[in-house]
Design a protein around this motif. Structure first.
Motif, PDB file in Angstrom:
ATOM      1  N   ARG A 296       0.804  -1.222   0.000  1.00  0.00           N
ATOM      2  CA  ARG A 296       0.000   0.000   0.000  1.00  0.00           C
ATOM      3  C   ARG A 296       0.835   1.270   0.000  1.00  0.00           C
ATOM      4  O   ARG A 296       0.317   2.352  -0.261  1.00  0.00           O
ATOM      5  CB  ARG A 296      -0.932  -0.014   1.198  1.00  0.00           C
ATOM      6  CG  ARG A 296      -2.034  -1.031   1.033  1.00  0.00           C
ATOM      7  CD  ARG A 296      -3.255  -0.622   1.784  1.00  0.00           C
ATOM      8  NE  ARG A 296      -4.401  -1.296   1.213  1.00  0.00           N
ATOM      9  CZ  ARG A 296      -5.648  -0.946   1.465  1.00  0.00           C
ATOM     10  NH1 ARG A 296      -5.908   0.056   2.263  1.00  0.00           N
ATOM     11  NH2 ARG A 296      -6.640  -1.590   0.925  1.00  0.00           N
ATOM     12  N   LEU A 297       2.107   1.124   0.335  1.00  0.00           N
ATOM     13  CA  LEU A 297       2.938   2.316   0.410  1.00  0.00           C
ATOM     14  C   LEU A 297       2.992   3.044  -0.933  1.00  0.00           C
ATOM     15  O   LEU A 297       3.153   4.253  -0.990  1.00  0.00           O
ATOM     16  CB  LEU A 297       4.354   1.932   0.868  1.00  0.00           C
ATOM     17  CG  LEU A 297       5.292   3.106   1.136  1.00  0.00           C
ATOM     18  CD1 LEU A 297       4.709   4.016   2.213  1.00  0.00           C
ATOM     19  CD2 LEU A 297       6.655   2.620   1.555  1.00  0.00           C
ATOM     20  N   SER A 298       2.813   2.302  -2.021  1.00  0.00           N
ATOM     21  CA  SER A 298       2.895   2.915  -3.354  1.00  0.00           C
ATOM     22  C   SER A 298       1.765   3.909  -3.587  1.00  0.00           C
ATOM     23  O   SER A 298       1.892   4.821  -4.388  1.00  0.00           O
ATOM     24  CB  SER A 298       2.821   1.830  -4.421  1.00  0.00           C
ATOM     25  OG  SER A 298       1.524   1.250  -4.404  1.00  0.00           O
ATOM     26  N   GLY A 299       0.650   3.725  -2.908  1.00  0.00           N
ATOM     27  CA  GLY A 299      -0.509   4.584  -3.150  1.00  0.00           C
ATOM     28  C   GLY A 299      -1.281   4.200  -4.400  1.00  0.00           C
ATOM     29  O   GLY A 299      -2.257   4.856  -4.748  1.00  0.00           O
ATOM     30  N   LEU A 347       5.809   6.253  -6.041  1.00  0.00           N
ATOM     31  CA  LEU A 347       4.699   6.710  -5.215  1.00  0.00           C
ATOM     32  C   LEU A 347       3.660   7.353  -6.126  1.00  0.00           C
ATOM     33  O   LEU A 347       4.003   8.124  -7.027  1.00  0.00           O
ATOM     34  CB  LEU A 347       5.176   7.715  -4.167  1.00  0.00           C
ATOM     35  CG  LEU A 347       6.268   7.211  -3.222  1.00  0.00           C
ATOM     36  CD1 LEU A 347       6.714   8.320  -2.287  1.00  0.00           C
ATOM     37  CD2 LEU A 347       5.775   6.013  -2.424  1.00  0.00           C
TER      38      LEU A 347
ATOM     39  N   HIS B 177      -6.162   5.895   5.192  1.00  0.00           N
ATOM     40  CA  HIS B 177      -5.586   5.857   3.846  1.00  0.00           C
ATOM     41  C   HIS B 177      -5.358   7.279   3.323  1.00  0.00           C
ATOM     42  O   HIS B 177      -4.340   7.565   2.691  1.00  0.00           O
ATOM     43  CB  HIS B 177      -6.516   5.086   2.908  1.00  0.00           C
ATOM     44  CG  HIS B 177      -6.011   5.014   1.503  1.00  0.00           C
ATOM     45  ND1 HIS B 177      -4.920   4.247   1.145  1.00  0.00           N
ATOM     46  CD2 HIS B 177      -6.416   5.631   0.369  1.00  0.00           C
ATOM     47  CE1 HIS B 177      -4.691   4.384  -0.148  1.00  0.00           C
ATOM     48  NE2 HIS B 177      -5.574   5.225  -0.649  1.00  0.00           N
ATOM     49  N   GLN B 181      -1.891   9.001   2.114  1.00  0.00           N
ATOM     50  CA  GLN B 181      -1.660   9.704   0.840  1.00  0.00           C
ATOM     51  C   GLN B 181      -0.969  11.033   1.087  1.00  0.00           C
ATOM     52  O   GLN B 181      -0.039  11.426   0.368  1.00  0.00           O
ATOM     53  CB  GLN B 181      -2.991   9.991   0.147  1.00  0.00           C
ATOM     54  CG  GLN B 181      -3.630   8.790  -0.499  1.00  0.00           C
ATOM     55  CD  GLN B 181      -4.558   9.233  -1.632  1.00  0.00           C
ATOM     56  OE1 GLN B 181      -4.098   9.812  -2.595  1.00  0.00           O
ATOM     57  NE2 GLN B 181      -5.833   8.955  -1.512  1.00  0.00           N
ATOM     58  N   ARG B 184       2.607  10.538   2.094  1.00  0.00           N
ATOM     59  CA  ARG B 184       3.424  10.210   0.916  1.00  0.00           C
ATOM     60  C   ARG B 184       3.807  11.479   0.172  1.00  0.00           C
ATOM     61  O   ARG B 184       4.959  11.681  -0.208  1.00  0.00           O
ATOM     62  CB  ARG B 184       2.638   9.297  -0.025  1.00  0.00           C
ATOM     63  CG  ARG B 184       3.058   7.838   0.024  1.00  0.00           C
ATOM     64  CD  ARG B 184       2.465   7.074  -1.132  1.00  0.00           C
ATOM     65  NE  ARG B 184       1.029   7.136  -1.173  1.00  0.00           N
ATOM     66  CZ  ARG B 184       0.207   6.366  -0.477  1.00  0.00           C
ATOM     67  NH1 ARG B 184       0.710   5.465   0.334  1.00  0.00           N
ATOM     68  NH2 ARG B 184      -1.094   6.479  -0.572  1.00  0.00           N
ATOM     69  N   ALA B 192       3.312   7.397   6.420  1.00  0.00           N
ATOM     70  CA  ALA B 192       2.409   6.823   5.408  1.00  0.00           C
ATOM     71  C   ALA B 192       2.255   5.328   5.626  1.00  0.00           C
ATOM     72  O   ALA B 192       1.146   4.783   5.570  1.00  0.00           O
ATOM     73  CB  ALA B 192       2.953   7.107   4.010  1.00  0.00           C
ATOM     74  N   ASP B 193       3.370   4.684   5.887  1.00  0.00           N
ATOM     75  CA  ASP B 193       3.360   3.234   6.080  1.00  0.00           C
ATOM     76  C   ASP B 193       2.478   2.849   7.277  1.00  0.00           C
ATOM     77  O   ASP B 193       1.688   1.909   7.203  1.00  0.00           O
ATOM     78  CB  ASP B 193       4.804   2.774   6.333  1.00  0.00           C
ATOM     79  CG  ASP B 193       5.054   1.406   5.737  1.00  0.00           C
ATOM     80  OD1 ASP B 193       4.171   0.902   5.023  1.00  0.00           O
ATOM     81  OD2 ASP B 193       6.131   0.841   5.994  1.00  0.00           O
ATOM     82  N   GLU B 196      -1.169   3.342   6.362  1.00  0.00           N
ATOM     83  CA  GLU B 196      -1.627   2.312   5.423  1.00  0.00           C
ATOM     84  C   GLU B 196      -1.837   0.992   6.152  1.00  0.00           C
ATOM     85  O   GLU B 196      -2.785   0.260   5.859  1.00  0.00           O
ATOM     86  CB  GLU B 196      -0.617   2.119   4.283  1.00  0.00           C
ATOM     87  CG  GLU B 196      -0.594   3.231   3.265  1.00  0.00           C
ATOM     88  CD  GLU B 196      -1.862   3.371   2.431  1.00  0.00           C
ATOM     89  OE1 GLU B 196      -2.897   2.790   2.785  1.00  0.00           O
ATOM     90  OE2 GLU B 196      -1.798   4.095   1.424  1.00  0.00           O
TER      91      GLU B 196
END
Lengths: 568, 377
Positions: A296-299, A347, B177, B181, B184, B192-193, B196
């Motif tokens: 999920r880190l990628s978005g 990202l 979430h 975002q 990020r 972010a991690d 998520e």
């Protein structure tokens, strides 16, 4: 209930004067339906609903695109172990207002199992486009042995990476992941199903229902399968299974469908993106000797609210002119077509609401998808082939329909898209699609597959070669010749327009190997980013709209031919 | 696919705000006053049957039983049916007549956002905020609007504000979430991690909950499904947010499981854990005792029963239970806790030599072991 068309065109009647495409399938000779299980309205299993694949390729090196239509099967044929022979159609050129195609016979494109997806590239480095076809029961490499201008002939080799006859490959993609000059192969795998005894009515004690109606079961409740990575070899058998060594096996296997194999972070190594059905999509960062699941880190694995969507197809393109590659993933009905804008470093940010791709797609279930300059205005547009999986979508209360309109949204060049413009007045149960110049005028036509019906051939009516630029990229040894993953960018009036070379994209399909940039104008600057990340500026004076150029690494433009309006 | 609850359910939260039921043009208006006159429509909406609700509204219109403010419910149904453009028109009628309808203002903002018109959503959102100042959902919609406008600061405020009120529903997963975002975009990948991970955890939990609830809807005596529901609530409590409501729901689910399957070991054991955390130690001890009676080698129940007895200075039973726990436990963490507790019990019993043996064993296994006095899950 209001129709889907009204949902698509919220601000009054859809524009009808555009007529960007005309449908010419029948005139062109595309009259045979591809097999995919039982008849259109009697689907009993998930095996029968995802449809087929198509590849556009110049089989006989005569300069135009031929068609490889990947045939499926039926449960009865599968049980009998029947061989499937794909349709290979020669492009006979333009006649009486339409391109014409005629079938090749004895071409060798036969295999067992239930074929689905296809990718196309020169695997053995002989300059001819080969095909890789995945499916349930077998994955096959077809090496092109056709002589220029001669009858089509392919040699088949079954691929490794299978542990069970029920392994079901869907999306297929090629690129040189390790930079050794041999193309490697990523196979997205879907789910475990026993075609002889499919679940009916319920699975794992849960009823199979959609909007209150009983429907075929899956994917939920059926075991997902691990994807497969095959490392390329410099001779037969051409590939070896390297899934574990390259870290492809995910913590949680997923229901893989659409896949693209392309360098998303511009580090000179192609990454993998997989649109997974009903669970998080995969972003696999290529670290040179293996992949790292970004999760999920990628978005780019879920929707804006963090919910996994039912990903089907995936397209790649620079929608905002910043020269990096953004992603567009088609999803289930009641879900948005997700636009993931690239923020660098693998990202992404999901922007479908702001981009205008969200609300228009909610009633639709999308498959084949293209980010391409279809209207030749210099900006990437969005095209999606739609159609529900459930015939029961026509029953009351679903908010959707089985047959659905094709979706075309002109791009604005800033990451946003205009309201949809009607492509055709009819609705279809469409699936995979491929995009390319089929009539030699440089603009982009579309081949759209329909479930259990002959394909649609949509001929682009722009008919202005002066607004089209086609480029074939050729890499040099020791690198793979096809330059898969290379990005061509040209600057016109201060704005960058880009195109990417892929072996496959959208849903289970492969498009034009030539890169297309539309819009016309004077080219001020041009640069190729080759698959290993090396950037090569091109002399802009050697490039011009209205022509097809061959660009070789380290050299630049080595040949050029004029694009001509159809029939001239 | 996990699905968000219908708008009808989300907005029912607003019905308890005690807004005045009717009033002049711009005074607050609560559409729930109509619910009694169209119970069939409300029931359909709450059941998630938006198309059914629309059909019923049409029936009311044709038969002349539609109350004046039915536009509101039609707007909700249209939104739940994914028909934002139609909802826009309907809500326009409603707000023309009753601009003090805060819920309609909020849904209007959502409809506009759905249609990619985030800027136009802003005034409706502001009116909704003024009319429904204590409705957390306003925060979430405002975050969504801000995100669509690329107003990252506003989005962060909205998501954070929403999470103060709701930390474990599907919408909390969305808020986490959203914060991921934003993190990020700001380059704080660690943050972010974490968001998520929480978002994924909540989403997974809600998926399991939905599946188990479907099973329970088909068979209310499905003890496995009830147990699953309890485990989800317990894991949300242990891993996402310490919310006493989660413990209560877990307890209800375990109790329901035991009604159909009185000897279900996992339900007994975990209900004991919930009772312990809720401070009902006697009930916890009783439940673990029953667990051990059914499965004399249940290391968790032996350990927790022993820890509880040790805490109550009930030394002989504590000694017996902890020694048995040590015999059957395969988890080094559990073993450390058993050794530590045994050390304490034996010291209290004046058996220093034996106590030291357990102290050494605990040190060998894990020098920095946790407090031995707290029964664990």
């Amino acid at each position: 209930m209001l129709g889907l068309s009204s949902a698509l065109h919220a601000c009054g009647e859809p524009p009808r004067d555009a007529a960007l495409f005309v449908s010419r399938g029948e005139q062109a000779g595309l009259t045979r339906a591809l097999r995919c299980g039982a008849e259109l309205h009697t689907k009993q299993t998930i095996l029968e609903v995802n449809g087929n694949g198509v590849a556009l390729l110049d089989v006989d090196a005569d300069g135009d695109l031929d068609l490889a239509l990947i045939d499926g099967s039926t449960r009865a044929q599968l049980a009998r172990g029947e061989q499937i022979t794909h349709q290979l159609l020669r492009n006979d050129g333009w006649r009486d207002g339409s391109p014409r195609f005629s079938p090749w016979s004895d071409h060798g494109l036969s295999m067992s199992g239930w074929p689905t997806g296809v990718a196309c590239a020169d695997v053995d480095g002989d300059g001819r486009p080969d095909l890789v076809v995945g499916g349930l029961g077998q994955d096959t490499l077809f090496l092109n042995r056709t002589l220029p201008g001669g009858a089509a002939r392919f040699e088949s080799t079954p691929l490794p990476g299978r542990s069970s006859p029920q392994d079901w490959t869907t999306g297929v993609a090629l690129a040189d992941a390790d930079g050794d000059g041999q193309l490697d192969l990523y196979l997205a795998r879907y789910l475990e199903i026993d075609p002889a005894h499919p679940p009916l009515g319920h699975v794992q004690q849960l009823p199979c229902r959609f909007a209150g109606h009983e429907v075929m079961c899956g994917p939920h409740g059926l075991p997902p399968q691990d994807d497969v990575f095959l490392r390329g070899l410099d001779g037969p058998p051409w590939f070896e299974d390297a899934s574990e060594a390259w870290g492809v096996i995910a913590e949680a296997p997923a229901y893989g469908l659409g896949v693209v194999f392309v360098d998303l972070d511009a580090d000179g190594r192609p990454d993998v993106y997989v649109a997974n059905d009903s669970v998080d999509n995969f972003v696999l960062a290529n670290r040179g000797t293996g992949f790292q699941h970004m999760g999920r880190l990628s978005g780019a694995s879920s929707d804006m609210a963090g919910r996994a969507q039912a990903g089907m197809g995936v397209a790649v393109g620079d929608v905002d002119g910043d020269r990096d590659l953004d992603l567009l993933v088609t999803n289930f009905s009641d879900e948005a077509n997700a636009l993931y804008r690239n923020q660098g470093g693998l990202l992404f940010r999901e922007t479908s609401t702001a981009a205008g791709t969200g609300h228009v797609s909610r009633p639709l279930l999308g498959w084949g998808v293209h980010l391409a300059d279809l209207n030749s205005d210099g900006e990437l547009d969005l095209f999606v082939a739609n159609g529900h999986v459930y015939p029961e979508a026509d029953l009351p209360g679903t908010g959707s329909r089985y047959a659905q309109p094709l979706l075309f949204q002109p791009g604005r060049g800033d990451g946003r898209f205009d309201a949809p413009i009607e492509v055709l007045p009819d609705e279809f149960v469409a699936r995979g699609s491929a995009c390319g110049d089929l009539d030699g005028d440089g603009d982009l036509d579309l081949l759209v597959l329909r479930l259990n019906r002959p394909p649609l051939l949509l001929i682009n009516q722009t008919d202005d070669p002066g607004r089209q630029l086609l480029v074939t990229l050729e890499d040099t040894p020791p690198r793979a010749r096809d330059a898969l993953g290379a990005v061509l960018s040209v600057r016109v009036a201060g704005r960058w327009r880009s195109a990417t070379r892929l072996s496959s994209s959208g849903f289970q399909s492969a498009g034009d190997p030539r890169l297309h940039i539309g819009g016309g104008g004077t080219i001020e600057a041009a640069v190729v980013r080759w698959p290993d990340g090396v950037e090569q500026p091109l002399d802009p004076s050697g490039l011009a709209f209205g022509r097809h150029h061959l660009v070789r690494r380290g050299v630049g433009v080595v040949s050029s031919t004029a694009l001509l309006a159809p029939g001239t | 696919m996990p699905t968000a609850p219908p708008l009808a359910i989300v907005l029912s939260l607003a019905l308890s705000l005690g807004l005045s039921s009717c009033g002049p043009d711009r005074s607050p208006y609560d559409p729930s006053v109509l619910a009694a006159s169209i119970p069939d429509v409300v029931a359909a909406l709450e059941a998630g049957d938006a198309e059914g609700a629309l059909a019923l509204i049409e029936v009311h219109r044709v038969s002349g039983t539609a109350p004046e403010g039915i536009w509101h419910y039609e707007g909700v149904a249209l939104m739940d049916a994914g028909r934002s453009a139609d909802a826009l028109e309907t809500l326009g009628h409603e707000l023309g007549a009753r601009p003090g309808n805060g819920q309609a203002q909020l849904i209007m903002a959502e409809a506009l956002l759905d249609l990619g018109r985030a800027q136009q959503a802003l005034p409706h959102l502001e009116r909704a905020r003024a009319l429904l100042p204590s409705l957390p959902y306003v925060e979430l919609v405002s975050a969504r609007v801000a995100l669509a406008r690329e107003d990252d600061r506003g989005a962060a405020a909205g998501f954070t504000g929403y999470l103060k009120h709701d930390a474990w529903s599907p919408r909390a997963a969305e808020a986490h979430h959203g914060l991921a975002q934003l993190a990020r975009a700001a380059g704080t990948l660690g943050v972010a991690d974490r968001h998520e991970a929480l978002s994924a955890q909540i989403e997974r939990a809600q998926q399991v909950l939905n599946a188990q609830r479907q099973r329970l809807a088909l068979d209310p005596s499905d003890s496995t499904a009830a147990l699953g529901v309890g485990m989800v609530y317990l894991s949300l409590h242990n891993e996402v947010v310490s919310d006493p409501r989660l413990l209560s729901r877990a307890a209800e689910a375990f109790a329901a499981c035991l009604e159909s399957d009185p000897d279900n070991l996992r339900a007994l054991y975990n209900l004991g854990f919930v009772a312990m955390v809720q401070g009902r130690t006697q009930q916890a001890a009783m439940l673990w005792k029953r667990t051990v009676a059914l499965d004399p080698e249940h290391a968790g129940a032996l350990l927790n029963g022993g820890l509880l007895a040790a805490r109550e200075h009930d030394l002989a039973p504590a000694l017996e239970l902890l020694e048995r726990a040590l015999t059957h436990s395969e988890d080094p963490g559990e073993a450390v806790r058993a050794h530590r507790a045994l050390e304490q019990v034996l010291r209290e019993m004046g058996q220093e030599k034996r106590a030291e043996i357990h102290a050494q064993a605990a040190r060998d296994l894990a020098p920095a072991a946790a407090d031995p006095g707290s029964p664990g899950h």
